[in-house]
Structures are given as structure tokens and as C-alpha cells.
Write a protein that holds these residues in place. Sequence first.
Motif, PDB file in Angstrom:
ATOM      1  N   ASP A   1      -1.965   5.809   1.285  1.00  0.00           N
ATOM      2  CA  ASP A   1      -3.343   4.951   1.903  1.00  0.00           C
ATOM      3  C   ASP A   1      -2.487   4.258   3.658  1.00  0.00           C
ATOM      4  O   ASP A   1      -4.326   4.273   3.823  1.00  0.00           O
TER       5      ASP A   1
ATOM      6  N   LYS B   1       1.120  -1.162  -0.454  1.00  0.00           N
ATOM      7  CA  LYS B   1       0.214  -0.089  -0.017  1.00  0.00           C
ATOM      8  C   LYS B   1       1.071   1.273  -0.344  1.00  0.00           C
ATOM      9  O   LYS B   1       1.950   2.009   1.130  1.00  0.00           O
TER      10      LYS B   1
ATOM     11  N   GLN C   1     -10.135   1.036   0.046  1.00  0.00           N
ATOM     12  CA  GLN C   1      -8.960   0.632  -1.019  1.00  0.00           C
ATOM     13  C   GLN C   1      -9.195  -0.569  -1.601  1.00  0.00           C
ATOM     14  O   GLN C   1      -8.375  -0.076  -3.286  1.00  0.00           O
TER      15      GLN C   1
ATOM     16  N   ASP D   1      -8.963  -0.177  -5.980  1.00  0.00           N
ATOM     17  CA  ASP D   1      -7.859  -1.292  -6.229  1.00  0.00           C
ATOM     18  C   ASP D   1      -8.055  -1.786  -7.017  1.00  0.00           C
ATOM     19  O   ASP D   1      -7.113  -2.835  -8.603  1.00  0.00           O
TER      20      ASP D   1
END
Length: 226
Positions: free
Chosen positions: A158, A154, A199, A203
Motif C-alpha cells: 500500500d 499500512k 485504501q 480497509d
Amino acid sequence: GTAPSVPKFLRMQGKVRNRNMQKRDCEQLINEFWREKTKHNQSKAAGTVTVSDFLYNFLKSKYGVPAAIAEAGYNLIDALTRYQYDADCELFEKIIFGELCEETYYDQVEMMDDFIEACKAVDKKKNGKKGGRLGGTLKRPEFMETLKSFFKFKSPEDIALLHQAVIYDQPLPVIKYMKLFDETRDGDQGKFAETLRDQHLYDSVACYPAIENAIREEVMKNDARA
């Protein structure tokens, strides 16, 4: 409409009553769907069924007649649109309309389960009492160290957002890591869980087209060699 391009669970002529499905009902329907789909996938006798077609079969088993199936389907889509801020709803909508593959859901569940197990391992090592019993808590530095180690790919941005979310959920020095994933009656989770799942979703959305293109290019290369 009833054209082949319309998903089976939405095929209907005429008006559809808007029941203004509440978030709790929407979340319950999504969770029930995934339980049934998981059972189907694990059945040795079951064939491959798309998420969209399975949703039709799922609604058919609950509501029976075509008009009721379509009404439930349109009300579900309306609810998913209204509750887009929730990770469950946004992910489910993208999967049933083919923007993401079904495995994205299972990958997200596995990711959260594995992170909890990583926290438990640190808990047992550093805080375990006689017999290796877990306290269910980590000191904030321990939690953040575990977070960074588990999500080593990450970005710093993030990780910073997740850190802020943890502080928002649990401002005290000790983190009750299991509580971070608790749900309310409406299916809402805390800021950390929602941020983590958002997240993962973003992604996945970013990676999915690249994976599809790579597969398509490889197929074209194989066809050219044949």
C-alpha cells in the motif's frame, strides 16, 4: 415500489426519468448532504436519524413533492453507480445502503486532516522560516518518511502504491503536500488522494463485518449470562 423494504427516498410507483446526472452535480449533492448531516449531528436538539432517512429529508427539503424526491433519489443512485471509480461516490453508496456505517465517512475526513497536520509539523520543524511560517512543501524523502510514520500499519504494498501515486501527481523533487488534496470542478482529486481514500475504504469494508460479528457475539454472550 413503495414497500417498507424500499428506502424512503426511492419509494415511487411508475417510471422515473433518467436525467443522466453529471459527476460535478453528483459530487455537489454529496458534499451538501454531508454538510447538512454534520450540522444535524452537532445539534443538541437533533435526534438520531439514519443516513438513508436523512437523505430522504434532505431531498424533501430540496425538491418537495414525492415524485421529485424519488426522481432525484434514483438519479443519484444511477450516478453513484456510474462514478464508482471515485472514492466519494463509492463510499457514499455503501453508507446509504448500510454496507458501511456513517462514521466511516468522518473517519476518512479525520484521517486526511490529520495527515496534512503531520506534514505541516514536519514542514515547520525542517523548513519553517522565522516565526515558524510554513513553506507548504516537503522534499520527497521527507514526505515519504512522514507518510510511512503516519501510516505505520499500512502494508509495504500500500505504501508503494501511494509512493507511485505521489510521483504521478507531482514528479518533481519537492512535494506541495496541500495540493495533493485539491479538487477539480468535477470533484475529482489527484491520484494520491484517490488512492489513499480507496485504501481507507477497502480497509473499512474488510474490517466492518468482523466488527459486527464481534459485537453480535458479545451481545449473545451477555444474553446467555443473563
